[in-house]
Write a protein that holds these residues in place. Structure first.
Motif, PDB file in Angstrom:
ATOM      1  N   ALA A  23       0.827  -1.213   0.000  1.00 45.94           N
ATOM      2  CA  ALA A  23       0.000   0.000   0.000  1.00 45.94           C
ATOM      3  C   ALA A  23       0.860   1.261   0.000  1.00 45.94           C
ATOM      4  CB  ALA A  23      -0.904   0.001   1.229  1.00 45.94           C
ATOM      5  N   GLY A  24       0.342   2.331  -0.619  1.00 42.36           N
ATOM      6  CA  GLY A  24       1.009   3.625  -0.567  1.00 42.36           C
ATOM      7  C   GLY A  24       1.431   4.139  -1.927  1.00 42.36           C
ATOM      8  N   THR A  25       2.372   5.087  -1.889  1.00 44.38           N
ATOM      9  CA  THR A  25       2.891   5.727  -3.087  1.00 44.38           C
ATOM     10  C   THR A  25       4.409   5.694  -3.028  1.00 44.38           C
ATOM     11  OG1 THR A  25       0.990   7.228  -3.154  1.00 44.38           O
ATOM     12  CG2 THR A  25       2.921   7.891  -4.396  1.00 44.38           C
ATOM     13  N   ILE A  26       5.051   5.465  -4.173  1.00 36.41           N
ATOM     14  CA  ILE A  26       6.513   5.501  -4.220  1.00 36.41           C
ATOM     15  C   ILE A  26       6.961   6.502  -5.272  1.00 36.41           C
ATOM     16  CG2 ILE A  26       6.828   3.142  -3.416  1.00 36.41           C
ATOM     17  CD1 ILE A  26       7.341   2.325  -6.325  1.00 36.41           C
ATOM     18  N   GLY A  27       8.174   6.999  -5.144  1.00 38.12           N
ATOM     19  CA  GLY A  27       8.748   7.920  -6.111  1.00 38.12           C
ATOM     20  C   GLY A  27       9.702   7.185  -7.035  1.00 38.12           C
ATOM     21  N   VAL A  28       9.712   7.587  -8.317  1.00 40.39           N
ATOM     22  CA  VAL A  28      10.579   6.972  -9.316  1.00 40.39           C
ATOM     23  C   VAL A  28      11.323   8.083 -10.045  1.00 40.39           C
ATOM     24  CG1 VAL A  28      10.628   5.540 -11.391  1.00 40.39           C
ATOM     25  CG2 VAL A  28       8.931   5.078  -9.626  1.00 40.39           C
ATOM     26  N   SER A  37       5.555   9.971  -9.214  1.00 38.63           N
ATOM     27  CA  SER A  37       5.092   9.119  -8.132  1.00 38.63           C
ATOM     28  C   SER A  37       4.110   8.106  -8.692  1.00 38.63           C
ATOM     29  CB  SER A  37       4.454   9.944  -7.009  1.00 38.63           C
ATOM     30  OG  SER A  37       3.367  10.682  -7.481  1.00 38.63           O
ATOM     31  N   VAL A  38       4.125   6.933  -8.104  1.00 37.45           N
ATOM     32  CA  VAL A  38       3.253   5.843  -8.545  1.00 37.45           C
ATOM     33  C   VAL A  38       2.309   5.507  -7.413  1.00 37.45           C
ATOM     34  CG1 VAL A  38       3.167   3.431  -9.281  1.00 37.45           C
ATOM     35  CG2 VAL A  38       5.007   4.917 -10.093  1.00 37.45           C
ATOM     36  N   ASP A  39       1.007   5.547  -7.713  1.00 37.16           N
ATOM     37  CA  ASP A  39      -0.020   5.109  -6.776  1.00 37.16           C
ATOM     38  C   ASP A  39      -0.064   3.585  -6.857  1.00 37.16           C
ATOM     39  OD1 ASP A  39      -2.444   4.227  -5.651  1.00 37.16           O
ATOM     40  OD2 ASP A  39      -3.452   6.102  -6.125  1.00 37.16           O
ATOM     41  N   ILE A  40       0.411   2.936  -5.800  1.00 41.88           N
ATOM     42  CA  ILE A  40       0.528   1.481  -5.815  1.00 41.88           C
ATOM     43  C   ILE A  40      -0.832   0.802  -5.969  1.00 41.88           C
ATOM     44  CG2 ILE A  40       1.271  -0.536  -4.480  1.00 41.88           C
ATOM     45  CD1 ILE A  40       3.579   1.185  -5.574  1.00 41.88           C
ATOM     46  N   GLU A  41      -1.851   1.304  -5.271  1.00 45.59           N
ATOM     47  CA  GLU A  41      -3.167   0.666  -5.350  1.00 45.59           C
ATOM     48  C   GLU A  41      -3.745   0.768  -6.758  1.00 45.59           C
ATOM     49  OE1 GLU A  41      -5.826   1.828  -2.243  1.00 45.59           O
ATOM     50  OE2 GLU A  41      -4.282   1.599  -0.711  1.00 45.59           O
ATOM     51  N   ALA A  42      -3.570   1.909  -7.420  1.00 47.13           N
ATOM     52  CA  ALA A  42      -4.091   2.091  -8.781  1.00 47.13           C
ATOM     53  C   ALA A  42      -3.141   1.514  -9.826  1.00 47.13           C
ATOM     54  CB  ALA A  42      -4.329   3.572  -9.060  1.00 47.13           C
ATOM     55  N   ARG A  43      -1.890   1.255  -9.424  1.00 49.35           N
ATOM     56  CA  ARG A  43      -0.854   0.772 -10.338  1.00 49.35           C
ATOM     57  C   ARG A  43      -0.704   1.711 -11.532  1.00 49.35           C
ATOM     58  NH1 ARG A  43      -0.795  -5.772 -10.252  1.00 49.35           N
ATOM     59  NH2 ARG A  43      -0.913  -5.962  -8.015  1.00 49.35           N
ATOM     60  N   ASP A  44      -0.623   3.005 -11.228  1.00 52.34           N
ATOM     61  CA  ASP A  44      -0.540   4.016 -12.275  1.00 52.34           C
ATOM     62  C   ASP A  44       0.258   5.218 -11.776  1.00 52.34           C
ATOM     63  OD1 ASP A  44      -1.030   5.065 -14.772  1.00 52.34           O
ATOM     64  OD2 ASP A  44      -3.064   5.703 -14.337  1.00 52.34           O
ATOM     65  N   ASP A  46       0.859   8.763 -10.560  1.00 49.73           N
ATOM     66  CA  ASP A  46       0.016   9.684  -9.806  1.00 49.73           C
ATOM     67  C   ASP A  46       0.245  11.110 -10.292  1.00 49.73           C
ATOM     68  OD1 ASP A  46      -1.740  10.652  -7.914  1.00 49.73           O
ATOM     69  OD2 ASP A  46      -0.380  10.422  -6.233  1.00 49.73           O
ATOM     70  N   GLU A  47       1.481  11.604 -10.212  1.00 49.24           N
ATOM     71  CA  GLU A  47       1.840  12.917 -10.732  1.00 49.24           C
ATOM     72  C   GLU A  47       3.278  12.862 -11.168  1.00 49.24           C
ATOM     73  OE1 GLU A  47       3.006  15.817  -7.290  1.00 49.24           O
ATOM     74  OE2 GLU A  47       1.068  14.932  -6.796  1.00 49.24           O
ATOM     75  N   TRP A  48       3.684  13.763 -12.077  1.00 49.75           N
ATOM     76  CA  TRP A  48       5.060  13.738 -12.555  1.00 49.75           C
ATOM     77  C   TRP A  48       5.569  15.137 -12.837  1.00 49.75           C
ATOM     78  CZ3 TRP A  48       6.578  15.127 -17.603  1.00 49.75           C
ATOM     79  CH2 TRP A  48       5.528  15.353 -18.495  1.00 49.75           C
ATOM     80  N   TRP A  49       6.899  15.289 -12.887  1.00 47.84           N
ATOM     81  CA  TRP A  49       7.524  16.573 -13.146  1.00 47.84           C
ATOM     82  C   TRP A  49       8.895  16.329 -13.771  1.00 47.84           C
ATOM     83  CZ3 TRP A  49       6.571  14.168  -8.652  1.00 47.84           C
ATOM     84  CH2 TRP A  49       7.636  13.820  -7.856  1.00 47.84           C
ATOM     85  N   LYS A  50       9.351  17.322 -14.552  1.00 44.69           N
ATOM     86  CA  LYS A  50      10.665  17.281 -15.189  1.00 44.69           C
ATOM     87  C   LYS A  50      11.691  17.851 -14.232  1.00 44.69           C
ATOM     88  CE  LYS A  50      13.182  17.097 -19.096  1.00 44.69           C
ATOM     89  NZ  LYS A  50      13.432  15.924 -19.872  1.00 44.69           N
ATOM     90  N   ARG A  51      12.764  17.099 -13.967  1.00 38.64           N
ATOM     91  CA  ARG A  51      13.824  17.588 -13.084  1.00 38.64           C
ATOM     92  C   ARG A  51      14.667  18.614 -13.826  1.00 38.64           C
ATOM     93  NH1 ARG A  51      14.375  12.077 -12.662  1.00 38.64           N
ATOM     94  NH2 ARG A  51      16.457  12.077 -13.533  1.00 38.64           N
TER      95      ARG A  51
END
Length: 52
Positions: A23-28, A37-44, A46-51
């Protein structure tokens, strides 16, 4: 037993994988310069940004 899955990077289409379904969210951080970030429950993505 936990399942593993992969998502496509929203910046360059690179597959980022073998995430476990806890459960939760991880950063990639992708080599194309995008962080997301990836929403683990949705397997998708979540939000993204250009470094910088």
């Amino acid at each position: 037993m936990a399942e593993a899955f992969a998502v496509e990077c929203p910046g360059g289409g690179e597959t980022k994988g073998h995430m476990s379904d806890h459960a939760g969210t991880i950063g990639v951080h992708c080599s194309c310069g995008v962080s997301f970030s990836v929403d683990i429950e949705a397997r998708d993505v979540d939000e993204w940004w250009k470094r910088d």
